[in-house]
Design an enzyme around this catalytic site. Structure first.
Site, PDB file in Angstrom:
ATOM      1  N   ASP A 142       0.826  -1.180   0.050  1.00 42.91           N
ATOM      2  CA  ASP A 142      -0.031  -0.165   0.156  1.00 42.91           C
ATOM      3  C   ASP A 142       1.145   1.149   0.178  1.00 42.91           C
ATOM      4  O   ASP A 142       2.096   1.261   0.351  1.00 42.91           O
ATOM      5  CB  ASP A 142      -0.907   0.008   1.344  1.00 42.91           C
ATOM      6  N   SER A 143       0.298   2.398  -0.231  1.00 39.36           N
ATOM      7  CA  SER A 143       0.959   3.554  -0.227  1.00 39.36           C
ATOM      8  C   SER A 143       1.360   3.849   1.154  1.00 39.36           C
ATOM      9  O   SER A 143       2.460   4.695   1.249  1.00 39.36           O
ATOM     10  CB  SER A 143       0.359   4.665  -0.827  1.00 39.36           C
ATOM     11  N   TYR A 153      -0.856   8.680  -2.481  1.00 39.44           N
ATOM     12  CA  TYR A 153      -0.811   8.299  -3.915  1.00 39.44           C
ATOM     13  C   TYR A 153      -2.159   8.949  -4.543  1.00 39.44           C
ATOM     14  O   TYR A 153      -1.989   9.254  -5.799  1.00 39.44           O
ATOM     15  CB  TYR A 153      -0.961   6.602  -4.433  1.00 39.44           C
ATOM     16  N   CYS A 187      -4.350  -1.319  -1.960  1.00 41.94           N
ATOM     17  CA  CYS A 187      -4.543  -0.306  -2.249  1.00 41.94           C
ATOM     18  C   CYS A 187      -5.339   0.006  -3.260  1.00 41.94           C
ATOM     19  O   CYS A 187      -5.202  -0.719  -4.484  1.00 41.94           O
ATOM     20  CB  CYS A 187      -3.319   0.440  -2.467  1.00 41.94           C
ATOM     21  N   GLU A 210      -2.566   9.494   7.320  1.00 44.44           N
ATOM     22  CA  GLU A 210      -1.045   9.359   7.390  1.00 44.44           C
ATOM     23  C   GLU A 210      -0.438  10.138   8.574  1.00 44.44           C
ATOM     24  O   GLU A 210       0.687   9.951   9.095  1.00 44.44           O
ATOM     25  CB  GLU A 210      -0.509   9.701   6.077  1.00 44.44           C
ATOM     26  N   CYS A 221     -11.126   2.783  -0.204  1.00 47.48           N
ATOM     27  CA  CYS A 221      -9.816   3.049   0.013  1.00 47.48           C
ATOM     28  C   CYS A 221      -9.665   2.186   1.436  1.00 47.48           C
ATOM     29  O   CYS A 221     -10.115   2.383   2.218  1.00 47.48           O
ATOM     30  CB  CYS A 221      -9.655   4.697   0.253  1.00 47.48           C
ATOM     31  N   HIS A 259      -7.447   2.826   3.480  1.00 43.54           N
ATOM     32  CA  HIS A 259      -7.105   3.755   4.835  1.00 43.54           C
ATOM     33  C   HIS A 259      -8.440   3.937   5.412  1.00 43.54           C
ATOM     34  O   HIS A 259      -8.528   4.018   6.562  1.00 43.54           O
ATOM     35  CB  HIS A 259      -6.565   5.123   4.256  1.00 43.54           C
TER      36      HIS A 259
HETATM   37  N1  DGL Z   1      -5.318   3.217   0.835  1.00 44.09           N
HETATM   38  C1  DGL Z   1      -4.969   3.611  -0.434  1.00 44.09           C
HETATM   39  C2  DGL Z   1      -6.140   3.472  -1.221  1.00 44.09           C
HETATM   40  O1  DGL Z   1      -6.774   2.367  -1.099  1.00 44.09           O
HETATM   41  C3  DGL Z   1      -4.358   4.671  -0.883  1.00 44.09           C
HETATM   42  C4  DGL Z   1      -4.431   6.059  -0.679  1.00 44.09           C
HETATM   43  C5  DGL Z   1      -3.530   6.924  -1.091  1.00 44.09           C
HETATM   44  O2  DGL Z   1      -2.423   6.903  -0.944  1.00 44.09           O
HETATM   45  O3  DGL Z   1      -3.881   8.108  -1.458  1.00 44.09           O
HETATM   46  O4  DGL Z   1      -6.546   4.026  -2.277  1.00 44.09           O
END
Ligand code: DGL
Length: 301
Positions: free
Chosen positions: A8-9, A40, A71, A170, A204, A206
């Site tokens: 993941d990012s 990302y 991600c 983050e 997402c 997160h």
């Molecule tokens: N957790 C990520 C996703 O599912 C990445 C979010 C990001 O880095 O902007 O999209």
């Protein structure tokens, strides 16, 4: 022997890893968070593709035979191109060199999530909360269209980008009082566009870290009803879908159907945590997200 790579990012993929390890505790895993370059979700296709490919190659070099893009942004923007170009080229090169390369694959999180939606929604009105990159890719809209056709069920899909949510997580600010403003802002925008939504996909990885606060806001909306929001008298109850368990079940099913990936996997029940940021800082935050202390290592590309 091989391991399963989870990428993941940043911290978000830990919500997927946690459920995968509950379902498949016997295997060895490597988690890689590119925290130094997160988020990302506000980058362009080229950048997301380049970063994701770099991570995939790195995890293959660490003996992973399967890499899960935990991600949505990477799954939406980079997965197809990696499968159709990089993996195909890799196989061709091995054939030309007459090498017996071990099979490797990259899997994403969008399809397993989408499969659950038609069983959950009653109104057929579905909301997608995701990063700006995932929203602009239209991946959820396209996949939900396909699944609606397969299940002969009509679905009305409305998307909402939430550019502030990943930065809040983050930065470790998501449980602070100020986060409430941004949680309410995007939910209000989504539900104003379509008040009939009864199913919201947290698109997402997160976002499960905000799930309690999102559900709290949705319950509050339910209580105050029409007085503040342009909503119908009978508000549909809204179910929020987090992806961890869906992804874990999908991986279990995949490994059952693919012995070529399952059999080489080592069974030590371990997980190595790697980050492109400061290792101590990662370990501290990750331990909170995983409810267990962990040790992490730093990598330089
Ligand atoms: N957790 C990520 C996703 O599912 C990445 C979010 C990001 O880095 O902007 O999209």
């Amino acid at each position: 022997m091989a391991k399963i790579g989870v990428f993941d990012s940043g911290y978000g993929g830990l919500t997927i890893l946690k459920e995968i390890r509950k379902t498949l505790p016997e295997y060895d895993y490597i988690y890689l968070g590119d925290n130094a370059r997160a988020p990302y979700g506000t980058h362009s296709f080229d950048v997301i593709y380049r970063y994701t490919l770099q991570a995939v190659k790195y995890l293959f070099e660490q003996d992973c035979n399967l890499v899960i893009l935990a991600c949505n942004t990477a799954s939406a923007k980079a997965l197809r191109t990696i499968q159709q170009t990089y993996l195909v080229e890799r196989q061709k090169t091995a054939l030309l060199k007459d090498e017996r390369s071990k099979p490797v694959n990259v899997l994403g999180v969008i399809r397993p999530t989408v499969e659950a939606v038609p069983e959950i929604t009653k109104t057929g009105h579905v909301g997608i909360l995701a990063t700006p990159a995932t929203v602009s890719s239209e991946s959820y809209v396209l996949e939900l269209e396909k699944i609606a056709n397969e299940r002969v069920k009509e679905l009305v899909v409305t998307q909402q980008a939430c550019p502030m949510w990943v930065p809040l997580i983050e930065a470790g600010e998501h449980n602070e009082p100020g986060a409430k403003y941004f949680i309410g802002k995007y939910l209000r925008e989504l539900l104003t566009k379509d008040p009939q939504i009864d199913t919201i996909v947290l698109g997402c990885t997160h976002y499960p870290l905000l799930k309690d606060r999102i559900d709290e806001w949705l319950n509050y909306r339910q209580e105050i009803g029409e007085s503040e929001f342009p909503v119908p008298k009978e508000l549909p109850h809204i179910t929020t879908i987090a992806q961890g368990e869906l992804e874990a079940e999908s991986l279990r099913d995949y490994l059952t159907r693919h012995p070529e990936y399952r059999e080489p996997l080592s069974k030590g029940g371990t997980c190595t945590y790697l980050t492109t940021e400061n290792a101590d800082r990662f370990a501290q935050s990750a331990s909170i997200f995983l409810d267990t202390p962990i040790v992490a290592g730093h990598i330089d590309w």
